[in-house]
Design an enzyme around this catalytic site. Structure first.
Site, PDB file in Angstrom:
ATOM      1  N   ASP A 134       0.909  -1.432   0.024  1.00  0.00           N
ATOM      2  CA  ASP A 134      -0.133  -0.220   0.007  1.00  0.00           C
ATOM      3  C   ASP A 134       0.779   1.356   0.033  1.00  0.00           C
ATOM      4  O   ASP A 134       2.052   1.292  -0.015  1.00  0.00           O
ATOM      5  CB  ASP A 134      -0.938  -0.098   1.118  1.00  0.00           C
ATOM      6  CG  ASP A 134      -2.212   0.627   1.017  1.00  0.00           C
ATOM      7  OD1 ASP A 134      -2.549   1.286   0.016  1.00  0.00           O
ATOM      8  OD2 ASP A 134      -3.082   0.327   1.667  1.00  0.00           O
ATOM      9  N   GLU A 167      -0.625   2.143  -5.233  1.00  0.00           N
ATOM     10  CA  GLU A 167      -0.583   3.462  -4.931  1.00  0.00           C
ATOM     11  C   GLU A 167      -1.649   4.396  -5.576  1.00  0.00           C
ATOM     12  O   GLU A 167      -1.568   5.594  -5.638  1.00  0.00           O
ATOM     13  CB  GLU A 167       0.797   3.938  -5.304  1.00  0.00           C
ATOM     14  CG  GLU A 167       1.330   4.013  -6.892  1.00  0.00           C
ATOM     15  CD  GLU A 167       0.502   5.217  -7.637  1.00  0.00           C
ATOM     16  OE1 GLU A 167       1.003   6.017  -7.761  1.00  0.00           O
ATOM     17  OE2 GLU A 167      -0.424   4.771  -8.316  1.00  0.00           O
ATOM     18  N   TRP A 168      -2.591   3.598  -5.904  1.00  0.00           N
ATOM     19  CA  TRP A 168      -4.054   4.283  -6.262  1.00  0.00           C
ATOM     20  C   TRP A 168      -4.092   5.020  -7.422  1.00  0.00           C
ATOM     21  O   TRP A 168      -5.174   5.687  -7.758  1.00  0.00           O
ATOM     22  CB  TRP A 168      -4.554   4.919  -4.934  1.00  0.00           C
ATOM     23  CG  TRP A 168      -4.433   4.312  -3.486  1.00  0.00           C
ATOM     24  CD1 TRP A 168      -4.688   3.114  -3.235  1.00  0.00           C
ATOM     25  CD2 TRP A 168      -3.695   5.188  -2.619  1.00  0.00           C
ATOM     26  NE1 TRP A 168      -4.243   3.229  -1.894  1.00  0.00           N
ATOM     27  CE2 TRP A 168      -3.642   4.185  -1.349  1.00  0.00           C
ATOM     28  CE3 TRP A 168      -3.204   6.753  -2.470  1.00  0.00           C
ATOM     29  CZ2 TRP A 168      -3.017   4.717  -0.597  1.00  0.00           C
ATOM     30  CZ3 TRP A 168      -2.750   6.675  -0.996  1.00  0.00           C
ATOM     31  CH2 TRP A 168      -2.722   5.897  -0.233  1.00  0.00           C
ATOM     32  N   GLY A 169      -3.334   4.773  -8.399  1.00  0.00           N
ATOM     33  CA  GLY A 169      -3.285   5.425  -9.785  1.00  0.00           C
ATOM     34  C   GLY A 169      -2.980   6.734  -9.817  1.00  0.00           C
ATOM     35  O   GLY A 169      -2.976   7.573 -10.579  1.00  0.00           O
ATOM     36  N   ASP A 189     -10.009   3.515  -3.569  1.00  0.00           N
ATOM     37  CA  ASP A 189     -10.628   2.282  -3.159  1.00  0.00           C
ATOM     38  C   ASP A 189     -12.048   2.298  -3.697  1.00  0.00           C
ATOM     39  O   ASP A 189     -12.893   3.291  -3.483  1.00  0.00           O
ATOM     40  CB  ASP A 189     -10.614   2.555  -1.337  1.00  0.00           C
ATOM     41  CG  ASP A 189      -9.307   2.006  -0.924  1.00  0.00           C
ATOM     42  OD1 ASP A 189      -8.582   1.881  -1.677  1.00  0.00           O
ATOM     43  OD2 ASP A 189      -9.388   1.998   0.356  1.00  0.00           O
TER      44      ASP A 189
END
Length: 368
Positions: A134, A167-169, A189
């Protein structure tokens, strides 16, 4: 593009499994994980292709041991992580775990900054097959450098381990993560809400050229069976993730799921789209009001999967020209409905597709 890509054979098709986060958050323990693994076998999910049992944030103790090693929370995991991994492996499954690239996890537990090689060895010793890394508590840090360090650490650990980059884009990981990890999050998320699924789907429309065997775009884990999603919405969610060649990581309570949820997650002809060996991610060819049309090339014979998504509140009938699907208009095609698992006829030039509200119709067309 000149982009390097992994081709190590560890994730030749998108990983399938279960992750604890969407349903349970930090309320996890070894009993839950073992019961979930057993349910994965008993429900037929394992036989349908689901392999990875992944524990997310919340498994570790509040401090490392005096050697600097990760320790499992002794109240949640009294038998230790290796014993848990051994029991999951004995069921014919694989085991996955979570850490964070920064100074702490998203739940403020010990993370891996500066411990990457130590943690990778620890995970390998425990029998870990999949690591989700994460991106919380990373202020001022560069994801390319930190995830490159993780890739080196896992290679040095000398165990085949899937690296899930999370890393959520934010830093356009599709442009660089394919040479480091096996999948990378393309978005924030997911939530168990129809609006969240549609918003995430819209973020995937230009990413198809970056995916392929051993390197996959990840629009986040599945919410099938969670929240207030209807059966039709859950089927649409699952089918579009399959067209996207997305990892299929169930996020519901496998122990108590309904027959409808189980049948969605194990739908054989939808799973087969996701797991197609060519690994060509689908693309959206039409976005017209409430209607989307997605196409994915599958198999070696020029077959296409066509998903027609109806975001609206009324049923619609639409026409899709074969030419728009990349098939010569003079070609004769057989048409199969993949949810109903029935052949529905033959066509030339165009296909007429009926789709009910808040749902997706998924067809497979086979030339000749």
């Amino acid at each position: 593009m000149g982009i390097g890509r992994l081709s190590d054979g560890i994730a030749p098709t998108p990983p399938m499994g279960w992750n604890s986060w969407n349903r349970f958050g930090v309320k996890i323990d070894e009993r839950l994980v073992l019961e979930t693994a057993e349910a994965m076998v008993a429900s037929g999910l394992r036989d349908a292709g689901y392999r990875y049992v992944v524990i997310d944030d919340g498994w570790m103790a509040s401090e490392r041991d005096r050697n600097g090693d990760f320790v499992a929370d002794p109240d949640k995991f009294p038998s230790g992580i290796k014993a848990l991994a051994d029991r999951i492996h004995a069921l014919g499954l694989r085991f996955g775990i979570y850490t964070d690239a920064g100074t702490k996890t998203c739940q403020d537990l010990p993370a891996s900054l500066g411990y990457e090689f130590r943690d990778a060895r620890r995970f390998a010793d425990w029998g870990v097959d999949y690591v989700k890394v994460d991106w919380c508590h990373t202020e001022g840090m560069g994801p390319r450098a930190l995830y490159a360090k993780w890739a080196m650490a896992l290679r040095a650990a000398r165990r085949p381990i899937v690296l899930s980059i999370c890393e959520w884009g934010r830093a356009r990981p599709w442009e660089w993560a394919g040479e480091l990890g096996h999948l990378w999050r393309t978005c924030w998320d997911i939530q168990p809400e129809w609006s969240s699924i549609l918003t995430i789907l819209d973020r995937q429309t230009e990413l198809h050229r970056y995916a392929g065997p051993d390197h996959w775009n990840d629009p986040d884990m599945l919410e099938v069976g969670n929240g207030d999603l209807t059966g039709e919405q859950s089927r649409a969610h699952f089918a579009l993730w399959a067209v996207l060649a997305a990892p299929l990581m169930a996020g519901n309570d496998l122990r108590t799921m309904s027959d409808e949820v189980r049948e969605i997650l194990t739908a054989p002809e939808i799973v087969a789209i996701d797991q197609d060996a060519a690994g060509k991610q689908g693309r959206r060819i039409r976005h017209d009001g409430d209607i989307d049309v997605w196409i994915r090339t599958i198999g070696a014979n020029g077959d296409r999967a066509i998903a027609v998504l109806n975001r609206g509140s009324v049923a619609r009938e639409i026409r899709v020209a074969l030419e728009d699907a990349g098939v010569a208009p003079s070609t004769h095609v057989r048409v199969r409905d993949l949810w109903r698992r029935t052949d529905v006829g033959e066509a030339r030039r165009e296909i007429v597709i009926a789709t009910s509200a808040n749902s997706a119709t998924v067809l497979r067309i086979t030339p000749g």
